[in-house]
Enzyme design. Structure first.
Site, PDB file in Angstrom:
ATOM      1  N   GLU A 274      -1.197  -5.530   8.548  1.00 47.23           N
ATOM      2  CA  GLU A 274      -0.363  -4.963   9.605  1.00 47.23           C
ATOM      3  C   GLU A 274      -0.971  -5.241  10.976  1.00 47.23           C
ATOM      4  O   GLU A 274      -2.189  -5.283  11.115  1.00 47.23           O
ATOM      5  CB  GLU A 274      -0.238  -3.440   9.410  1.00 47.23           C
TER       6      GLU A 274
ATOM      7  N   GLU B 293       9.401  -4.188  10.184  1.00 45.43           N
ATOM      8  CA  GLU B 293       9.829  -2.879   9.657  1.00 45.43           C
ATOM      9  C   GLU B 293      10.380  -2.010  10.781  1.00 45.43           C
ATOM     10  O   GLU B 293       9.748  -1.854  11.843  1.00 45.43           O
ATOM     11  CB  GLU B 293       8.626  -2.183   8.977  1.00 45.43           C
TER      12      GLU B 293
ATOM     13  N   ASP C 297       0.837  -1.204   0.000  1.00 45.74           N
ATOM     14  CA  ASP C 297       0.000   0.000   0.000  1.00 45.74           C
ATOM     15  C   ASP C 297       0.873   1.256   0.000  1.00 45.74           C
ATOM     16  O   ASP C 297       0.363   2.382  -0.055  1.00 45.74           O
ATOM     17  CB  ASP C 297      -1.024  -0.012   1.143  1.00 45.74           C
TER      18      ASP C 297
HETATM   19  O1  KIV Z   1       3.459  -1.106   1.589  1.00 49.23           O
HETATM   20  C1  KIV Z   1       4.603  -1.553   1.477  1.00 49.23           C
HETATM   21  O2  KIV Z   1       5.316  -1.343   0.507  1.00 49.23           O
HETATM   22  C2  KIV Z   1       5.091  -2.373   2.594  1.00 49.23           C
HETATM   23  C3  KIV Z   1       6.553  -2.661   2.607  1.00 49.23           C
HETATM   24  C4  KIV Z   1       7.273  -1.475   3.090  1.00 49.23           C
HETATM   25  C5  KIV Z   1       6.857  -3.871   3.402  1.00 49.23           C
HETATM   26  O3  KIV Z   1       4.356  -2.730   3.450  1.00 49.23           O
END
Ligand code: KIV
Length: 284
Positions: free
Chosen positions: A117, A184, A46
């Protein structure tokens, strides 16, 4: 074309100590290029909202936008293991919505798995999704969808209490059936410890070299997003200046009538003089 990898392949790679490569892709052109380089996994993140759609955060991204771009990424890379990112608001309300939206990524966009998440608060949702047949990847540490609750884009798990919480979350996600997790912005020692403590592969972004694999936002890696560059980003190619150079040359040549030149124009073999001479003025 390489054979599409599976969840079992990723687990075997972890066991063999073979690093897993992951990269974001948002359209067919890029996913095709990255797949041709042999990347193990593609993520339609996202982050799309910030690097492609021009939003200030990932919060406004919608299901429609994610499905549209995921389907494009799939068309460009039919042989890639493709993960679609559930956007904010598409799973927080509970298992029913999460299953419905997760299913859409698999059926409408051709994704192999979805990512969401969160830690303990999403474990029951993950369990229900996995039971419904949806492969799920977790994402802990800095979770951009809830950046306002975290007080900004900050490293997570720096003190003992929050480090313990992250370890607990990783274990709980694995127990709930997640096939892997993204970590992250986590200190490298903690990410390495979590990686040892779980059987599922861990994919780091700003989490050090001790993870089972790494992911980067492709626009960061390729130097195409200039608004800000986080500390963990390594720019492997600097495309923004190259793009400006190419586009500026095009503009100058069009303005100077140097483009298109003979090499880039078509000529007719017929003698068109007569036609041009006899051509009648069109009636007004
Ligand atoms: O949205 C994204 O690109 C992510 C990555 C940073 C893992 O969640």
């Amino acid at each position: 074309m390489n054979k599409r990898k599976t969840i079992q392949d990723f687990r075997a790679m972890k066991q063999a100590g073979e690093k897993i490569t992951m990269l974001t892709a948002y359209d067919a052109a890029m996913s095709g290029l990255f797949a041709s380089c042999g990347v193990d996994m593609l993520l339609v993140g996202d982050s799309l909202g910030m690097v492609v759609l021009g939003y200030d955060s990932t919060v406004p991204v919608t299901m429609a936008e994610m499905l549209h771009h995921s389907a494009a990424a799939r068309r460009g890379a039919p042989g890639a293991f493709l993960v679609g990112d559930l956007p904010f608001g598409s799973y927080q309300s509970g298992a029913r919505d999460a299953i419905m939206n997760g299913t859409r990524f698999l059926k409408e966009a051709g994704c192999d798995a979805v990512k969401l998440e969160g830690g303990l608060e999403v474990c029951e949702t993950v369990r229900a999704m996995v039971a419904a047949g949806i492969p799920v990847m977790g994402h802990i540490g800095l979770t951009p969808q809830t950046v306002n609750q975290l007080g900004g884009y900050k490293v997570q798990g720096r003190d003992l209490e929050s480090a313990r919480r992250l370890l607990r979350e990783a274990r709980a996600l694995e127990e709930a059936g997640a096939f892997g997790i993204v970590m992250e912005c986590v200190p490298e020692q903690l990410a390495a410890l979590i990686t040892q403590q779980v059987a599922m592969p861990t994919i780091g972004i700003g989490a050090g070299v001790g993870c089972d694999g790494q992911v980067l936002v492709s626009h960061d890696l390729l130097g195409m997003f200039e608004k800000f560059i986080p500390k963990f980003v390594k720019t492997y190619a600097n495309l923004a200046p190259l793009i400006r150079e190419g586009v500026s040359a095009y503009l100058a040549e069009v303005r100077g009538s140097q483009f298109p030149d003979a090499e880039h124009s078509f000529v007719s073999d017929a003698d068109l003089t007569q036609l041009l001479e006899s051509a009648e003025e069109p009636a007004v």
